[in-house]
Design an enzyme around this catalytic site. Structure first.
Site, PDB file in Angstrom:
ATOM      1  N   ASN A  90      -1.955  -8.338 -15.512  1.00 46.44           N
ATOM      2  CA  ASN A  90      -1.778  -8.238 -14.055  1.00 46.44           C
ATOM      3  C   ASN A  90      -0.496  -7.560 -13.596  1.00 46.44           C
ATOM      4  O   ASN A  90      -0.444  -7.000 -12.509  1.00 46.44           O
ATOM      5  CB  ASN A  90      -1.838  -9.673 -13.493  1.00 46.44           C
ATOM      6  CG  ASN A  90      -1.251  -9.790 -12.101  1.00 46.44           C
ATOM      7  OD1 ASN A  90      -1.898  -9.428 -11.124  1.00 46.44           O
ATOM      8  ND2 ASN A  90      -0.021 -10.295 -12.014  1.00 46.44           N
ATOM      9  N   SER A 142      -7.129  -1.832  -8.699  1.00 48.82           N
ATOM     10  CA  SER A 142      -6.914  -1.884  -7.248  1.00 48.82           C
ATOM     11  C   SER A 142      -8.007  -1.058  -6.597  1.00 48.82           C
ATOM     12  O   SER A 142      -8.583  -0.163  -7.251  1.00 48.82           O
ATOM     13  CB  SER A 142      -5.540  -1.282  -6.915  1.00 48.82           C
ATOM     14  OG  SER A 142      -5.427  -1.057  -5.519  1.00 48.82           O
ATOM     15  N   TYR A 155       0.780   5.544  -7.855  1.00 47.86           N
ATOM     16  CA  TYR A 155       0.101   4.237  -7.958  1.00 47.86           C
ATOM     17  C   TYR A 155      -1.412   4.445  -8.140  1.00 47.86           C
ATOM     18  O   TYR A 155      -2.037   3.832  -9.017  1.00 47.86           O
ATOM     19  CB  TYR A 155       0.394   3.431  -6.692  1.00 47.86           C
ATOM     20  CG  TYR A 155      -0.169   2.034  -6.680  1.00 47.86           C
ATOM     21  CD1 TYR A 155       0.415   1.013  -7.429  1.00 47.86           C
ATOM     22  CD2 TYR A 155      -1.284   1.706  -5.899  1.00 47.86           C
ATOM     23  CE1 TYR A 155      -0.095  -0.278  -7.403  1.00 47.86           C
ATOM     24  CE2 TYR A 155      -1.791   0.422  -5.866  1.00 47.86           C
ATOM     25  CZ  TYR A 155      -1.190  -0.568  -6.615  1.00 47.86           C
ATOM     26  OH  TYR A 155      -1.696  -1.851  -6.593  1.00 47.86           O
ATOM     27  N   ALA A 157      -2.986   7.009  -9.293  1.00 48.53           N
ATOM     28  CA  ALA A 157      -3.276   7.567 -10.623  1.00 48.53           C
ATOM     29  C   ALA A 157      -3.202   6.474 -11.683  1.00 48.53           C
ATOM     30  O   ALA A 157      -4.039   6.403 -12.593  1.00 48.53           O
ATOM     31  CB  ALA A 157      -2.290   8.693 -10.939  1.00 48.53           C
ATOM     32  N   SER A 158      -2.204   5.595 -11.573  1.00 40.27           N
ATOM     33  CA  SER A 158      -2.068   4.530 -12.574  1.00 40.27           C
ATOM     34  C   SER A 158      -3.279   3.590 -12.525  1.00 40.27           C
ATOM     35  O   SER A 158      -3.816   3.199 -13.563  1.00 40.27           O
ATOM     36  CB  SER A 158      -0.759   3.741 -12.369  1.00 40.27           C
ATOM     37  OG  SER A 158      -0.813   2.901 -11.223  1.00 40.27           O
ATOM     38  N   LYS A 159      -3.735   3.247 -11.326  1.00 40.68           N
ATOM     39  CA  LYS A 159      -4.841   2.285 -11.202  1.00 40.68           C
ATOM     40  C   LYS A 159      -6.190   2.931 -11.550  1.00 40.68           C
ATOM     41  O   LYS A 159      -7.079   2.274 -12.094  1.00 40.68           O
ATOM     42  CB  LYS A 159      -4.861   1.681  -9.794  1.00 40.68           C
ATOM     43  CG  LYS A 159      -3.640   0.819  -9.469  1.00 40.68           C
ATOM     44  CD  LYS A 159      -3.489  -0.353 -10.442  1.00 40.68           C
ATOM     45  CE  LYS A 159      -2.371  -1.294 -10.037  1.00 40.68           C
ATOM     46  NZ  LYS A 159      -2.225  -2.434 -10.968  1.00 40.68           N
ATOM     47  N   ILE A 188      -3.843  -7.634  -0.329  1.00 45.09           N
ATOM     48  CA  ILE A 188      -3.556  -9.047  -0.620  1.00 45.09           C
ATOM     49  C   ILE A 188      -2.103  -9.328  -0.199  1.00 45.09           C
ATOM     50  O   ILE A 188      -1.197  -8.558  -0.542  1.00 45.09           O
ATOM     51  CB  ILE A 188      -3.713  -9.360  -2.125  1.00 45.09           C
ATOM     52  CG1 ILE A 188      -5.061  -8.848  -2.675  1.00 45.09           C
ATOM     53  CG2 ILE A 188      -3.553 -10.855  -2.374  1.00 45.09           C
ATOM     54  CD1 ILE A 188      -6.303  -9.481  -2.115  1.00 45.09           C
TER      55      ILE A 188
HETATM   56  N1  LIG Z   1      -0.802  -7.151  -3.301  1.00 46.17           N
HETATM   57  C1  LIG Z   1      -1.805  -6.298  -3.177  1.00 46.17           C
HETATM   58  O1  LIG Z   1      -2.228  -5.964  -2.047  1.00 46.17           O
HETATM   59  C2  LIG Z   1      -2.465  -5.716  -4.408  1.00 46.17           C
HETATM   60  C3  LIG Z   1      -3.663  -4.993  -4.226  1.00 46.17           C
HETATM   61  C4  LIG Z   1      -4.287  -4.438  -5.337  1.00 46.17           C
HETATM   62  C5  LIG Z   1      -3.751  -4.606  -6.596  1.00 46.17           C
HETATM   63  N2  LIG Z   1      -2.582  -5.305  -6.741  1.00 46.17           N
HETATM   64  C6  LIG Z   1      -2.047  -5.426  -8.091  1.00 46.17           C
HETATM   65  O2  LIG Z   1      -1.909  -6.789  -8.429  1.00 46.17           O
HETATM   66  C7  LIG Z   1      -0.861  -6.955  -9.376  1.00 46.17           C
HETATM   67  C8  LIG Z   1       0.085  -8.030  -8.886  1.00 46.17           C
HETATM   68  O3  LIG Z   1       0.566  -7.634  -7.620  1.00 46.17           O
HETATM   69  P1  LIG Z   1       1.309  -8.626  -6.607  1.00 46.17           P
HETATM   70  O4  LIG Z   1       0.939  -8.159  -5.248  1.00 46.17           O
HETATM   71  O5  LIG Z   1       1.105 -10.033  -7.023  1.00 46.17           O
HETATM   72  O6  LIG Z   1       2.815  -8.136  -6.872  1.00 46.17           O
HETATM   73  P2  LIG Z   1       4.215  -8.934  -6.907  1.00 46.17           P
HETATM   74  O7  LIG Z   1       5.261  -7.903  -6.772  1.00 46.17           O
HETATM   75  O8  LIG Z   1       4.174 -10.040  -5.937  1.00 46.17           O
HETATM   76  O9  LIG Z   1       4.219  -9.522  -8.394  1.00 46.17           O
HETATM   77  C9  LIG Z   1       4.288  -8.648  -9.512  1.00 46.17           C
HETATM   78  C10 LIG Z   1       4.709  -9.406 -10.743  1.00 46.17           C
HETATM   79  O10 LIG Z   1       4.776  -8.472 -11.843  1.00 46.17           O
HETATM   80  C11 LIG Z   1       6.063  -8.604 -12.484  1.00 46.17           C
HETATM   81  N3  LIG Z   1       6.459  -7.322 -13.069  1.00 46.17           N
HETATM   82  C12 LIG Z   1       6.767  -6.169 -12.434  1.00 46.17           C
HETATM   83  N4  LIG Z   1       7.124  -5.231 -13.323  1.00 46.17           N
HETATM   84  C13 LIG Z   1       7.036  -5.805 -14.548  1.00 46.17           C
HETATM   85  C14 LIG Z   1       7.302  -5.336 -15.862  1.00 46.17           C
HETATM   86  N5  LIG Z   1       7.734  -4.097 -16.092  1.00 46.17           N
HETATM   87  N6  LIG Z   1       7.125  -6.195 -16.900  1.00 46.17           N
HETATM   88  C15 LIG Z   1       6.700  -7.463 -16.688  1.00 46.17           C
HETATM   89  N7  LIG Z   1       6.437  -7.958 -15.462  1.00 46.17           N
HETATM   90  C16 LIG Z   1       6.612  -7.138 -14.402  1.00 46.17           C
HETATM   91  C17 LIG Z   1       6.996  -9.042 -11.351  1.00 46.17           C
HETATM   92  O11 LIG Z   1       8.182  -9.599 -11.879  1.00 46.17           O
HETATM   93  C18 LIG Z   1       6.092 -10.034 -10.611  1.00 46.17           C
HETATM   94  O12 LIG Z   1       6.098 -11.285 -11.248  1.00 46.17           O
HETATM   95  C19 LIG Z   1      -0.221  -5.574  -9.532  1.00 46.17           C
HETATM   96  O13 LIG Z   1      -0.732  -4.939 -10.687  1.00 46.17           O
HETATM   97  C20 LIG Z   1      -0.669  -4.841  -8.276  1.00 46.17           C
HETATM   98  O14 LIG Z   1      -0.696  -3.447  -8.450  1.00 46.17           O
HETATM   99  C21 LIG Z   1      -1.944  -5.865  -5.680  1.00 46.17           C
END
Ligand SMILES: NC(=O)c1ccc[n+]([C@@H]2O[C@H](COP(=O)([O-])OP(=O)(O)OC[C@H]3O[C@@H](n4cnc5c(N)ncnc54)[C@H](O)[C@@H]3O)[C@@H](O)[C@H]2O)c1
Length: 250
Positions: A90, A142, A155, A157-159, A188
Protein backbone atom coordinates in the site's frame (compact mmCIF):
# COMPACT_ATOMS: atom_id res chain seq x y z
CA UNK A 1 -16.06 -15.47 13.17
CA UNK A 2 -12.46 -14.20 12.92
CA UNK A 3 -11.67 -14.60 9.21
CA UNK A 4 -7.92 -14.05 9.58
CA UNK A 5 -7.11 -15.94 12.78
CA UNK A 6 -3.80 -17.81 12.33
CA UNK A 7 -2.95 -15.56 9.34
CA UNK A 8 0.00 -13.18 9.09
CA UNK A 9 -0.76 -9.99 7.16
CA UNK A 10 1.95 -7.51 6.19
CA UNK A 11 0.84 -3.94 5.41
CA UNK A 12 3.21 -1.33 3.94
CA UNK A 13 2.53 2.36 4.53
CA UNK A 14 0.76 1.33 7.72
CA UNK A 15 1.68 4.40 9.76
CA UNK A 16 -1.39 6.42 8.78
CA UNK A 17 -4.23 6.75 6.28
CA UNK A 18 -5.51 3.75 4.35
CA UNK A 19 -2.65 1.49 5.45
CA UNK A 20 -3.28 2.09 9.15
CA UNK A 21 -7.05 1.56 8.77
CA UNK A 22 -6.37 -1.67 6.85
CA UNK A 23 -3.94 -2.91 9.50
CA UNK A 24 -6.57 -2.20 12.18
CA UNK A 25 -9.21 -4.08 10.18
CA UNK A 26 -7.08 -7.22 9.79
CA UNK A 27 -6.00 -7.06 13.46
CA UNK A 28 -9.67 -6.83 14.51
CA UNK A 29 -10.38 -9.92 12.39
CA UNK A 30 -7.75 -11.96 14.22
CA UNK A 31 -4.61 -11.60 12.07
CA UNK A 32 -1.05 -11.10 13.27
CA UNK A 33 -0.25 -7.83 11.50
CA UNK A 34 3.23 -6.64 10.48
CA UNK A 35 3.30 -2.88 9.97
CA UNK A 36 5.94 -1.48 7.59
CA UNK A 37 6.45 2.25 7.11
CA UNK A 38 9.00 4.94 6.46
CA UNK A 39 8.43 7.27 9.39
CA UNK A 40 9.31 5.64 12.71
CA UNK A 41 7.27 8.06 14.87
CA UNK A 42 3.93 7.39 13.17
CA UNK A 43 4.80 3.70 12.84
CA UNK A 44 5.32 3.25 16.60
CA UNK A 45 2.21 5.33 17.38
CA UNK A 46 0.18 3.07 15.07
CA UNK A 47 1.68 -0.06 16.62
CA UNK A 48 0.83 1.15 20.15
CA UNK A 49 -2.72 2.16 19.14
CA UNK A 50 -3.48 -1.17 17.49
CA UNK A 51 -1.97 -3.12 20.39
CA UNK A 52 -4.05 -1.14 22.91
CA UNK A 53 -7.12 -2.10 20.84
CA UNK A 54 -6.18 -5.78 21.37
CA UNK A 55 -4.32 -6.37 18.11
CA UNK A 56 -1.37 -8.70 17.67
CA UNK A 57 1.04 -6.36 15.84
CA UNK A 58 4.72 -5.87 15.11
CA UNK A 59 6.39 -3.00 13.28
CA UNK A 60 9.32 -2.66 10.88
CA UNK A 61 10.69 0.71 9.73
CA UNK A 62 11.84 0.72 6.09
CA UNK A 63 11.99 2.87 2.99
CA UNK A 64 10.50 0.48 0.44
CA UNK A 65 12.19 2.31 -2.44
CA UNK A 66 15.51 0.88 -1.20
CA UNK A 67 15.59 -2.82 -2.17
CA UNK A 68 17.85 -3.72 0.77
CA UNK A 69 15.53 -2.09 3.29
CA UNK A 70 12.45 -3.61 1.63
CA UNK A 71 13.99 -7.10 1.69
CA UNK A 72 15.21 -6.69 5.28
CA UNK A 73 11.71 -5.73 6.48
CA UNK A 74 10.18 -8.78 4.77
CA UNK A 75 12.94 -11.07 6.09
CA UNK A 76 12.47 -9.76 9.66
CA UNK A 77 8.71 -10.23 9.46
CA UNK A 78 9.14 -13.81 8.19
CA UNK A 79 11.72 -14.54 10.90
CA UNK A 80 9.22 -13.44 13.57
CA UNK A 81 6.03 -14.96 12.13
CA UNK A 82 7.29 -17.84 9.99
CA UNK A 83 5.13 -16.86 7.01
CA UNK A 84 3.25 -14.11 5.17
CA UNK A 85 -0.30 -15.05 4.18
CA UNK A 86 -1.41 -11.65 2.91
CA UNK A 87 0.58 -8.68 1.62
CA UNK A 88 -1.15 -5.30 1.44
CA UNK A 89 1.31 -3.47 -0.82
CA UNK A 90 0.00 0.00 0.00
CA UNK A 91 2.79 2.52 0.70
CA UNK A 92 2.81 5.43 -1.70
CA UNK A 93 3.35 9.14 -2.21
CA UNK A 94 1.66 11.85 -4.28
CA UNK A 95 1.97 15.53 -5.02
CA UNK A 96 0.94 17.87 -7.83
CA UNK A 97 3.48 19.00 -10.42
CA UNK A 98 2.95 20.28 -13.96
CA UNK A 99 4.28 18.09 -16.73
CA UNK A 100 6.27 20.90 -18.38
CA UNK A 101 8.06 21.82 -15.13
CA UNK A 102 8.47 18.33 -13.69
CA UNK A 103 11.98 17.76 -12.37
CA UNK A 104 13.61 14.42 -13.32
CA UNK A 105 14.47 13.75 -9.66
CA UNK A 106 10.79 14.21 -8.69
CA UNK A 107 9.72 11.84 -11.47
CA UNK A 108 12.29 9.30 -10.26
CA UNK A 109 11.23 9.54 -6.61
CA UNK A 110 7.58 8.92 -7.50
CA UNK A 111 8.40 5.87 -9.61
CA UNK A 112 10.93 4.66 -7.03
CA UNK A 113 8.39 4.54 -4.21
CA UNK A 114 5.08 3.82 -5.98
CA UNK A 115 6.27 1.30 -8.56
CA UNK A 116 9.83 0.10 -7.86
CA UNK A 117 9.20 -0.15 -4.10
CA UNK A 118 6.01 -2.09 -4.70
CA UNK A 119 7.96 -4.51 -6.91
CA UNK A 120 10.72 -5.07 -4.30
CA UNK A 121 8.19 -5.83 -1.55
CA UNK A 122 5.99 -7.97 -3.80
CA UNK A 123 8.90 -10.05 -5.09
CA UNK A 124 10.26 -10.76 -1.60
CA UNK A 125 6.80 -11.67 -0.27
CA UNK A 126 6.00 -13.79 -3.37
CA UNK A 127 9.13 -15.89 -2.89
CA UNK A 128 8.03 -16.68 0.67
CA UNK A 129 4.45 -17.38 -0.44
CA UNK A 130 5.63 -19.69 -3.23
CA UNK A 131 7.76 -21.61 -0.72
CA UNK A 132 4.92 -21.90 1.83
CA UNK A 133 2.32 -22.98 -0.75
CA UNK A 134 0.29 -19.83 -1.42
CA UNK A 135 -0.87 -16.41 -0.35
CA UNK A 136 -2.64 -13.23 -1.39
CA UNK A 137 -1.07 -10.01 -2.68
CA UNK A 138 -3.11 -6.83 -2.96
CA UNK A 139 -1.39 -3.95 -4.72
CA UNK A 140 -2.53 -0.38 -4.13
CA UNK A 141 -3.16 1.33 -7.46
CA UNK A 142 -5.62 4.21 -7.99
CA UNK A 143 -8.29 5.44 -10.38
CA UNK A 144 -5.28 7.48 -11.59
CA UNK A 145 -3.85 4.20 -12.84
CA UNK A 146 -6.88 3.80 -15.13
CA UNK A 147 -7.57 7.36 -16.32
CA UNK A 148 -5.33 10.43 -16.46
CA UNK A 149 -5.50 13.53 -14.27
CA UNK A 150 -3.67 16.82 -14.94
CA UNK A 151 -0.67 17.60 -12.70
CA UNK A 152 -0.10 13.93 -11.87
CA UNK A 153 1.90 12.54 -14.83
CA UNK A 154 4.44 10.90 -12.48
CA UNK A 155 1.75 9.52 -10.13
CA UNK A 156 -0.54 8.35 -12.97
CA UNK A 157 2.36 6.57 -14.67
CA UNK A 158 3.37 4.84 -11.42
CA UNK A 159 -0.19 3.63 -10.72
CA UNK A 160 -0.75 2.53 -14.34
CA UNK A 161 2.39 0.47 -13.89
CA UNK A 162 0.97 -1.10 -10.74
CA UNK A 163 -2.15 -2.23 -12.63
CA UNK A 164 -0.14 -4.15 -15.24
CA UNK A 165 2.40 -5.39 -12.69
CA UNK A 166 -0.59 -6.88 -10.87
CA UNK A 167 -1.97 -8.66 -13.93
CA UNK A 168 1.44 -10.08 -14.83
CA UNK A 169 2.09 -11.27 -11.28
CA UNK A 170 -1.34 -12.95 -11.27
CA UNK A 171 -0.50 -14.81 -14.48
CA UNK A 172 2.94 -15.98 -13.27
CA UNK A 173 2.09 -16.72 -9.64
CA UNK A 174 -1.27 -18.53 -9.97
CA UNK A 175 0.57 -21.84 -10.29
CA UNK A 176 2.02 -21.28 -6.79
CA UNK A 177 -1.43 -20.67 -5.27
CA UNK A 178 -0.83 -16.93 -5.03
CA UNK A 179 -3.70 -14.59 -5.92
CA UNK A 180 -2.77 -11.03 -6.94
CA UNK A 181 -5.25 -8.17 -7.32
CA UNK A 182 -5.12 -4.37 -7.45
CA UNK A 183 -7.38 -1.90 -5.67
CA UNK A 184 -8.07 1.46 -7.33
CA UNK A 185 -9.51 3.99 -4.90
CA UNK A 186 -10.87 7.34 -6.00
CA UNK A 187 -10.86 10.27 -3.60
CA UNK A 188 -10.16 9.00 -0.06
CA UNK A 189 -9.76 11.44 2.83
CA UNK A 190 -6.34 10.77 4.39
CA UNK A 191 -3.28 12.81 5.39
CA UNK A 192 -2.12 12.44 1.74
CA UNK A 193 -5.21 14.06 0.21
CA UNK A 194 -5.55 16.61 3.04
CA UNK A 195 -1.98 17.80 2.38
CA UNK A 196 -2.84 18.51 -1.28
CA UNK A 197 -6.42 19.87 -1.29
CA UNK A 198 -8.46 22.51 0.55
CA UNK A 199 -12.06 22.18 1.78
CA UNK A 200 -13.53 24.23 -1.09
CA UNK A 201 -11.80 21.98 -3.64
CA UNK A 202 -13.13 18.88 -1.88
CA UNK A 203 -16.74 20.14 -1.84
CA UNK A 204 -16.58 21.06 -5.52
CA UNK A 205 -15.03 17.67 -6.33
CA UNK A 206 -17.87 15.89 -4.54
CA UNK A 207 -20.55 17.95 -6.31
CA UNK A 208 -19.09 17.48 -9.77
CA UNK A 209 -17.56 14.04 -9.72
CA UNK A 210 -18.82 11.60 -7.09
CA UNK A 211 -22.32 10.10 -7.56
CA UNK A 212 -22.46 8.84 -3.96
CA UNK A 213 -22.08 12.44 -2.77
CA UNK A 214 -19.12 12.04 -0.43
CA UNK A 215 -15.41 11.34 -0.46
CA UNK A 216 -14.20 7.92 0.65
CA UNK A 217 -12.90 7.01 4.09
CA UNK A 218 -9.90 4.75 4.74
CA UNK A 219 -12.31 2.07 6.04
CA UNK A 220 -14.09 2.00 2.66
CA UNK A 221 -10.84 0.66 1.20
CA UNK A 222 -9.88 -1.49 4.20
CA UNK A 223 -13.11 -3.48 3.83
CA UNK A 224 -12.39 -4.20 0.17
CA UNK A 225 -8.87 -5.38 1.03
CA UNK A 226 -10.34 -7.70 3.67
CA UNK A 227 -12.85 -9.14 1.17
CA UNK A 228 -10.16 -9.70 -1.50
CA UNK A 229 -7.87 -11.37 1.05
CA UNK A 230 -10.64 -13.67 2.27
CA UNK A 231 -11.75 -17.04 0.91
CA UNK A 232 -14.89 -15.32 -0.47
CA UNK A 233 -12.54 -14.04 -3.22
CA UNK A 234 -10.84 -17.42 -3.74
CA UNK A 235 -11.40 -17.37 -7.54
CA UNK A 236 -10.50 -13.68 -8.12
CA UNK A 237 -7.03 -12.91 -9.42
CA UNK A 238 -5.53 -10.42 -11.87
CA UNK A 239 -8.47 -8.09 -11.20
CA UNK A 240 -8.55 -4.35 -10.51
CA UNK A 241 -11.33 -3.26 -8.15
CA UNK A 242 -12.39 0.39 -8.27
CA UNK A 243 -13.50 1.95 -4.96
CA UNK A 244 -14.55 5.48 -5.96
CA UNK A 245 -18.20 6.21 -5.08
CA UNK A 246 -19.09 5.92 -8.78
CA UNK A 247 -16.64 8.50 -10.14
CA UNK A 248 -15.41 6.42 -13.07
CA UNK A 249 -18.98 5.54 -14.05
CA UNK A 250 -19.30 9.08 -15.46
N1 LIG B 1 -5.90 9.10 -0.46
C1 LIG B 1 -6.35 8.88 -1.68
O1 LIG B 1 -7.25 9.61 -2.17
C2 LIG B 1 -5.80 7.74 -2.51
C3 LIG B 1 -6.47 7.42 -3.71
C4 LIG B 1 -5.98 6.38 -4.49
C5 LIG B 1 -4.87 5.68 -4.10
N2 LIG B 1 -4.23 6.02 -2.94
C6 LIG B 1 -3.04 5.26 -2.59
O2 LIG B 1 -3.21 4.66 -1.32
C7 LIG B 1 -1.95 4.49 -0.69
C8 LIG B 1 -2.00 5.07 0.71
O3 LIG B 1 -2.35 6.43 0.59
P1 LIG B 1 -2.86 7.33 1.81
O4 LIG B 1 -3.82 8.30 1.23
O5 LIG B 1 -3.22 6.47 2.96
O6 LIG B 1 -1.49 8.13 2.08
P2 LIG B 1 -0.80 8.66 3.44
O7 LIG B 1 0.18 9.67 3.02
O8 LIG B 1 -1.85 9.04 4.40
O9 LIG B 1 -0.05 7.35 3.96
C9 LIG B 1 1.03 6.80 3.21
C10 LIG B 1 1.84 5.87 4.07
O10 LIG B 1 2.93 5.35 3.27
C11 LIG B 1 4.17 5.55 3.99
N3 LIG B 1 5.26 5.72 3.04
C12 LIG B 1 5.47 6.73 2.16
N4 LIG B 1 6.62 6.54 1.49
C13 LIG B 1 7.15 5.38 1.96
C14 LIG B 1 8.34 4.67 1.66
N5 LIG B 1 9.22 5.12 0.76
N6 LIG B 1 8.59 3.52 2.33
C15 LIG B 1 7.71 3.05 3.26
N7 LIG B 1 6.57 3.69 3.58
C16 LIG B 1 6.29 4.85 2.94
C17 LIG B 1 3.91 6.82 4.81
O11 LIG B 1 4.86 6.92 5.86
C18 LIG B 1 2.47 6.57 5.27
O12 LIG B 1 2.44 5.70 6.38
C19 LIG B 1 -0.92 5.15 -1.61
O13 LIG B 1 -0.30 4.17 -2.42
C20 LIG B 1 -1.78 6.08 -2.46
O14 LIG B 1 -1.19 6.35 -3.71
C21 LIG B 1 -4.68 7.02 -2.14
Amino acid sequence: MLRFAEKTVLVTGAGRGIGKATAARFAAEGATVCLVSLEEGELHDAERELREAGGNVRSYAADISDPQQANAAIDDAIAASGRIDVLINNAGIAWEESFLDMKPEHWRRMIDVNLNGMFYVAQAASRQMAAQGGGVILNMASTNGLVGEALYAHYNASKGGVVLLTKTMAIELGVYGIRVNAVCPGYIQTPMSEAIDNEEFVQQYIRNKIPLGRVGKPNDVAGVFAFLASDDAAFITGETIVVDGGQLAM
